[in-house]
Design an enzyme around this catalytic site. Structure first.
Site, PDB file in Angstrom:
ATOM      1  N   TYR A 139       0.842  -1.207   0.000  1.00  0.00           N
ATOM      2  CA  TYR A 139       0.000   0.000   0.000  1.00  0.00           C
ATOM      3  C   TYR A 139       0.876   1.256   0.000  1.00  0.00           C
ATOM      4  O   TYR A 139       0.725   2.142  -0.863  1.00  0.00           O
ATOM      5  CB  TYR A 139      -0.927  -0.017   1.223  1.00  0.00           C
ATOM      6  CG  TYR A 139      -1.597   1.307   1.479  1.00  0.00           C
ATOM      7  CD1 TYR A 139      -2.539   1.814   0.586  1.00  0.00           C
ATOM      8  CD2 TYR A 139      -1.280   2.069   2.606  1.00  0.00           C
ATOM      9  CE1 TYR A 139      -3.143   3.044   0.810  1.00  0.00           C
ATOM     10  CE2 TYR A 139      -1.878   3.295   2.843  1.00  0.00           C
ATOM     11  CZ  TYR A 139      -2.808   3.786   1.933  1.00  0.00           C
ATOM     12  OH  TYR A 139      -3.393   4.993   2.157  1.00  0.00           O
ATOM     13  N   PHE A 205      -4.236  -5.016  19.179  1.00  0.00           N
ATOM     14  CA  PHE A 205      -3.239  -5.811  18.454  1.00  0.00           C
ATOM     15  C   PHE A 205      -1.834  -5.549  19.013  1.00  0.00           C
ATOM     16  O   PHE A 205      -1.101  -4.712  18.483  1.00  0.00           O
ATOM     17  CB  PHE A 205      -3.288  -5.494  16.965  1.00  0.00           C
ATOM     18  CG  PHE A 205      -4.586  -5.888  16.305  1.00  0.00           C
ATOM     19  CD1 PHE A 205      -5.268  -7.036  16.689  1.00  0.00           C
ATOM     20  CD2 PHE A 205      -5.130  -5.118  15.278  1.00  0.00           C
ATOM     21  CE1 PHE A 205      -6.464  -7.405  16.076  1.00  0.00           C
ATOM     22  CE2 PHE A 205      -6.313  -5.477  14.650  1.00  0.00           C
ATOM     23  CZ  PHE A 205      -6.989  -6.619  15.059  1.00  0.00           C
TER      24      PHE A 205
END
Ligand code: UFG
Length: 326
Positions: A139, A205
């Site tokens: 990305y 996370f």
């Protein structure tokens, strides 16, 4: 007239509303693959795909376009690792097509939605625009490739651009007409809010990063402030300003756990912070220095604090459980 590519998406739709408020003439180009027609609230749309240059020409035909704002892209880091071909095709080949059609139409000014993901792992914090650019995922690579494409278009063809490197876009239209509606939703603030509303699971996370509480630090920026920065960029280019790259962030980092605590404070709802393993590709800390955008574009963020971003996003998710679906 301004062409807004990706105007039906999260940031693009807030831009469209801002352009209306500023009295600008514009047209939206979107393929509605991930955007929402309802987010346009009746604004003029040309349905076209960046991967199909013929369809793009229709958007430029018989319109006196002087600036392109380009929001249309795939944005999920994880997806870019799984499906890099789709990202190179849509984000890079698609932008090349858009640039070529714009050039054919005589457009000389371009504002590009870039990202903090072009930097990769920080070697210093806050990051300014001269920080090394070593993306850690496809990305970021695709966004950096377009930045370089734009540099060479300026040198060779005089097409000037402002490349805006957003940090973490957040919040929603304070009037409640627009908000975030991604499927699936992967971003932190929406996920924490959806958990608070009992509509989704949420886990942190990783809590073993080298940060003050072990969770990742990010610099959140209100989506309306991003739209304002684009207006500043349009003014800069129209007054003959040179090509620029500018960070857009608030220079203050919040850990994931601090965001959870802020959501609990603002909403009065309990979220909790169950910890899961790290998500691949996450940097420990991404915080911007945005002095250049302030100096060169006259950018003055209206909502630099985290609370209004959470309040506006909360109001959106509460009042629109199905997003733009009716
Ligand atoms: N996070 C969680 N749980 C979740 C979702 C996110 O702990 O359910 C954490 C992430 O691991 C990360 C932080 O929250 O540490 C922020 O995650 P986001 O997914 O909201 O945002 P990212 O920083 O990963 O990425 C965003 C945009 C990118 C852009 C980047 C630039 O999605 O497009 O900001 O800073 F490149």
């Amino acid at each position: 007239m301004i062409l807004v590519a990706g105007g039906a998406g999260y940031i693009g739709s807030h831009m469209v509303k801002r352009l209306e408020q500023a009295g600008e003439r514009f047209v939206v180009l979107d393929n509605l693959e991930r955007g929402h027609e309802a987010a346009l609230r009746g604004a003029s749309l040309v349905k076209a795909d960046l991967r199909d240059p013929h369809s793009l020409r229709a958007a430029f035909a018989r319109r006196d376009i002087d600036v392109v704002l380009h929001f249309a892209a795939y944005i999920e880091v994880g997806e870019s690792v799984q499906e890099p071909a789709a990202f190179w095709q849509n984000n890079v080949v698609g932008t090349f097509n858009l640039l070529e059609v714009a050039r054919e139409a005589g457009v000389q000014q371009f504002v590009f939605s870039s990202t903090a993901a072009v930097y990769g792992e920080p070697v210093r914090t806050p990051m300014d625009e001269d920080h090394p650019t070593v993306p850690t995922n496809p990305y970021g690579e695709t966004k950096l490739a377009v930045e370089r494409m734009l540099e060479s278009y300026d040198e060779a063809y005089g097409l000037r651009s402002v490349r805006l490197r957003y940090f973490n876009a957040a919040g929603a239209d304070p009037e409640g007409e627009l908000g975030e509606d991604h499927s699936p939703e992967t971003h932190l603030i929406p996920r924490v809010l959806l958990k608070a509303l009992g509509r989704a699971e949420f886990r942190v996370f990783g809590d073993d990063y080298p940060t003050r509480d072990g969770t990742c630090v990010r610099d959140y920026v209100h989506v309306c402030d991003l739209a304002d920065a684009h207006l500043g960029a349009v003014g800069h280019l129209r007054s003959g300003g040179e090509s620029l790259v500018c960070n857009l962030g608030n220079g203050q980092g919040f850990t994931v756990k601090e965001v959870v605590a802020a959501v609990e404070r603002v909403t009065g709802l309990k979220v909790g912070a169950e910890v899961a393993p790290r998500r691949p590709g996450d940097s420990a800390t991404l915080v911007a220095s945005s002095d250049r955008a302030k100096e060169r574009l006259g950018w003055r963020p209206q909502y630099p604090k985290l609370e209004p971003m959470i309040e506006h996003a909360f109001a959106w998710f509460k009042s629109r459980p199905d997003g733009y679906k009716v």
